[in-house]
Design a protein around this motif. Structure first.
Motif, short mmCIF file in Angstrom:
data_model
loop_
_atom_site.label_atom_id
_atom_site.label_comp_id
_atom_site.label_asym_id
_atom_site.label_seq_id
_atom_site.Cartn_x
_atom_site.Cartn_y
_atom_site.Cartn_z
N ALA A 246 0.53 0.59 -22.05
CA ALA A 246 -0.38 -0.42 -22.59
C ALA A 246 0.38 -1.48 -23.38
CB ALA A 246 -1.43 0.24 -23.47
N VAL A 247 1.33 -1.04 -24.20
CA VAL A 247 2.12 -1.99 -24.99
C VAL A 247 2.98 -2.86 -24.08
CG1 VAL A 247 3.97 -2.18 -26.70
CG2 VAL A 247 2.14 -0.51 -27.04
N THR A 248 3.60 -2.25 -23.08
CA THR A 248 4.43 -2.99 -22.14
C THR A 248 3.62 -4.03 -21.39
OG1 THR A 248 5.87 -1.06 -21.86
CG2 THR A 248 6.00 -2.78 -20.18
N ASP A 249 2.39 -3.67 -21.00
CA ASP A 249 1.52 -4.61 -20.30
C ASP A 249 1.24 -5.84 -21.15
OD1 ASP A 249 1.31 -3.11 -18.00
OD2 ASP A 249 -0.53 -2.09 -18.61
N ARG A 250 0.81 -5.62 -22.39
CA ARG A 250 0.43 -6.74 -23.25
C ARG A 250 1.65 -7.61 -23.58
NH1 ARG A 250 -4.65 -5.58 -25.63
NH2 ARG A 250 -5.75 -4.26 -24.12
N VAL A 251 2.74 -6.97 -23.99
CA VAL A 251 3.94 -7.73 -24.36
C VAL A 251 4.51 -8.44 -23.13
CG1 VAL A 251 6.30 -7.56 -25.24
CG2 VAL A 251 4.47 -6.22 -26.30
N GLY A 287 -12.95 -2.70 -12.26
CA GLY A 287 -11.76 -2.14 -12.88
C GLY A 287 -11.87 -0.65 -13.12
N GLN A 288 -11.10 -0.16 -14.07
CA GLN A 288 -11.05 1.27 -14.37
C GLN A 288 -12.43 1.80 -14.76
OE1 GLN A 288 -8.47 2.26 -17.64
NE2 GLN A 288 -8.22 4.38 -16.99
N GLY A 289 -12.79 2.94 -14.18
CA GLY A 289 -14.07 3.57 -14.49
C GLY A 289 -15.27 2.83 -13.95
N GLY A 290 -15.08 1.88 -13.04
CA GLY A 290 -16.20 1.14 -12.47
C GLY A 290 -16.65 -0.05 -13.30
N GLY A 355 -6.62 -6.76 -21.34
CA GLY A 355 -6.80 -5.33 -21.17
C GLY A 355 -7.62 -4.93 -19.97
N HIS A 356 -8.04 -5.89 -19.14
CA HIS A 356 -8.82 -5.56 -17.94
C HIS A 356 -7.92 -5.00 -16.83
CE1 HIS A 356 -11.62 -8.97 -19.44
NE2 HIS A 356 -12.04 -7.80 -19.90
N MET A 357 -6.67 -5.44 -16.83
CA MET A 357 -5.74 -5.06 -15.78
C MET A 357 -4.43 -4.61 -16.39
SD MET A 357 -6.34 -8.12 -12.96
CE MET A 357 -5.07 -7.45 -11.87
N SER A 358 -3.57 -4.08 -15.53
CA SER A 358 -2.22 -3.68 -15.91
C SER A 358 -1.24 -4.49 -15.06
CB SER A 358 -2.02 -2.18 -15.67
OG SER A 358 -0.68 -1.80 -15.90
N LEU A 359 0.02 -4.52 -15.47
CA LEU A 359 1.02 -5.18 -14.65
C LEU A 359 1.17 -4.47 -13.30
CD1 LEU A 359 3.86 -5.99 -17.23
CD2 LEU A 359 2.23 -7.59 -16.22
N VAL A 360 1.04 -3.14 -13.30
CA VAL A 360 1.17 -2.35 -12.08
C VAL A 360 -0.05 -1.46 -11.93
CG1 VAL A 360 2.59 -0.70 -10.81
CG2 VAL A 360 3.68 -2.31 -12.38
N GLY A 361 -0.61 -1.40 -10.73
CA GLY A 361 -1.76 -0.55 -10.48
C GLY A 361 -2.34 -0.84 -9.11
N PRO A 362 -3.43 -0.18 -8.73
CA PRO A 362 -4.08 -0.45 -7.44
C PRO A 362 -4.68 -1.85 -7.39
CG PRO A 362 -4.80 1.65 -8.38
CD PRO A 362 -4.06 0.92 -9.46
N ARG A 363 -4.96 -2.31 -6.21
CA ARG A 363 -5.61 -3.61 -6.03
C ARG A 363 -7.03 -3.57 -6.61
NH1 ARG A 363 -9.44 -4.62 -2.41
NH2 ARG A 363 -9.92 -6.78 -1.88
N VAL A 383 -7.60 4.50 -12.72
CA VAL A 383 -6.64 3.78 -13.57
C VAL A 383 -6.95 2.29 -13.51
CG1 VAL A 383 -4.84 5.51 -13.18
CG2 VAL A 383 -4.97 3.51 -11.69
N LYS A 384 -6.33 1.52 -14.39
CA LYS A 384 -6.53 0.08 -14.39
C LYS A 384 -5.95 -0.53 -13.12
CE LYS A 384 -6.53 -0.81 -19.38
NZ LYS A 384 -5.85 -1.54 -20.48
N PRO A 385 -6.62 -1.52 -12.55
CA PRO A 385 -6.02 -2.24 -11.41
C PRO A 385 -4.81 -3.03 -11.87
CG PRO A 385 -8.01 -3.35 -12.16
CD PRO A 385 -7.93 -2.07 -12.94
N GLY A 386 -3.96 -3.40 -10.92
CA GLY A 386 -2.70 -4.02 -11.30
C GLY A 386 -2.46 -5.37 -10.67
N LEU A 387 -1.59 -6.14 -11.31
CA LEU A 387 -1.15 -7.42 -10.77
C LEU A 387 -0.28 -7.19 -9.53
CD1 LEU A 387 -1.16 -10.49 -11.39
CD2 LEU A 387 0.93 -10.13 -12.71
N THR A 388 0.46 -6.10 -9.53
CA THR A 388 1.22 -5.67 -8.37
C THR A 388 1.08 -4.15 -8.25
OG1 THR A 388 3.40 -5.68 -7.28
CG2 THR A 388 3.37 -5.33 -9.66
#
Length: 438
Positions: A246-251, A287-290, A355-363, A383-388
């Motif tokens: 989570a910290v890595t995503d935001r930063v 997103g995550q959890g519908g 916080g809606h998405m992550s850098l990495v995750g499913p489409r 899990v959170k969807p990702g940018l890639t």
């Protein structure tokens, strides 16, 4: 001069101990360079090295400044990761040429044989080459490999009932090892007796359990009451690792937004000048959890493109639930370039920051796609969807729906920080090549 000699001696000792640690733990074995290897093993070895060097310093009276020593050791980690990656790529290359492989005979039910051979055939970075199969029962497997022998159903009356045909086939085909796909007909005492014969013949025996797409780090072998058990750890859903993500995503999103500000400006001007309409396009995604959120993209289609979707429904080139057309008439000239290099996805860094998405995750899927999901496909929303993600570095729109779901579930079930790092590293190459982007 004496100081330089001392430093050289110390470096030689450290390098020698590091090589011994890695060698003693089997890290240079060919099989360890495959899917079973991960960065966690490297960190453990590095900690062992720290302990050994502490002992060496205490015995030898070494007085080098400790911070300087630690700084040098920290630099060893990325260097070793790079070397390991290069070794793996070399091994994969030679295996594709038919070298550094193991000839195997596979035993199991016909359906299980077909599934295993199909999975092995889809990849070329592993060591196994199936040269023959030994089905259990009268059913015939597919044409993936020749039938070298056949075992009857039920435990044979004599040990040679299984061992004789298996050993004859193994010797005739000159196999390096025997793979057994576990099942109702091949377990317990029968499998134990078969292993005696195979081992007496000097060949390893590998048992393939029914589990699929489970990372090796999640599996632990234990023995209880004489039974061999596989303990499968649950996927990571909480704890320090997830907090780090989570910290890595935001930063990471914040830094990328600042550094890519000039690119944002150029793309925004190009979109505005190319065709009428807004620069940013908002679309509801799940997103995550519908939970639904508003996904941001640079506009790549003409105004009113959503209303034209029903007219183009019959031209969909993608199987499953996604709508994709290789030459979509709604895409603008600038939009083609943006999609080719995934530049249209850059505004989603704002979604990551929120916080809606992550850098990495499913489409991130559309609500009408999710409405048609079955129980297996709904697991993508764990899990959170990702940018890639694995889908982007593995072919993107060229993948079938089943392949897309399989990749997303592999990520959902086996997530780790090292997996995210590997996907981010591969994303740049995927974006530059543009494979499957349309």
């Amino acid at each position: 001069m004496a100081g330089e000699a001392h430093a050289a001696w110390y470096a030689a000792v450290v390098a020698s101990i590091w090589l011994l640690v890695r060698f003693s733990r089997g890290r240079y074995a060919v099989e360890d360079l495959g899917e079973s290897g991960h960065a966690g093993l490297l960190v453990r070895d590095w900690l062992i090295l720290l302990g050994l060097l502490t002992a060496v310093r205490a015995v030898s009276g070494e007085a080098s400044p400790l911070p300087l020593v630690l700084a040098g050791l920290v630099a060893c980690l990325p260097g070793t990761l790079i070397c390991r990656h290069l070794m793996f790529r070399h091994l994969t290359s030679v295996r594709r040429q038919g070298r550094c492989v193991s000839r195997v005979l596979v035993i199991g039910a016909a359906g299980a044989l077909d599934d295993l051979i199909g999975r092995l055939a889809r990849r070329t970075d592993h060591e196994f080459v199936v040269v023959g199969v030994c089905p259990v029962g009268d059913d015939d497997p597919g044409p993936g490999a020749p039938v070298a022998a056949r075992l009857g159903r039920g435990k044979p009356a004599h040990l040679s009932g299984d061992s004789a045909p298996v050993l004859a086939a193994a010797r005739r085909l000159d196999v390096d090892m025997v793979l057994v796909v576990s099942g109702p007909e091949l377990n317990g005492e029968r499998l134990r007796r078969l292993s005696w014969s195979v081992h007496e013949d000097g060949r390893p025996l590998i048992v393939v359990p029914g589990l699929t797409e489970v990372a090796q780090r999640r599996v632990k072998v234990s023995s209880v009451a004489g039974l061999t058990m596989l303990r499968v750890a649950p996927p990571v859903r909480r704890g320090a690792a997830l907090l780090l993500k989570a910290v890595t995503d935001r930063v990471g999103a914040a830094l990328l937004l600042v550094s890519l500000a000039p690119v944002f400006a150029v793309v925004a001007i190009a979109v505005r000048l190319d065709s009428p309409g807004t620069v940013l396009y908002r679309q509801v995604r799940v997103g995550q959890g519908g939970r639904q959120f508003s996904l941001l993209k640079f506009r790549t289609m003409v105004a009113g493109a959503e209303r034209m979707k029903n007219q183009l429904a019959g031209t969909n080139e993608h199987d499953g639930l996604m709508f994709k057309i290789r030459r979509d008439p709604r895409i603008t000239r600038v939009g083609q370039v943006l999609r080719r290099f995934s530049l249209d996805e850059l505004p989603q860094l704002l979604n990551v920051l929120q916080g809606h998405m992550s850098l990495v995750g499913p489409r991130p899927p559309l609500p009408d796609e999710v409405a048609k999901y079955n129980e297996v496909e709904l697991r993508r929303l764990s899990v959170k969807p990702g940018l890639t993600g694995l889908w982007q570095v593995s072919g993107r729109s060229d993948l079938s729906w089943d392949e897309t779901v399989a990749l997303d579930l592999r990520y959902v079930d086996n997530w780790s920080p090292s997996l995210d790092f590997g996907i981010l590293r591969r994303t740049l190459r995927a974006v530059v090549e543009g494979n499957g982007a349309y």
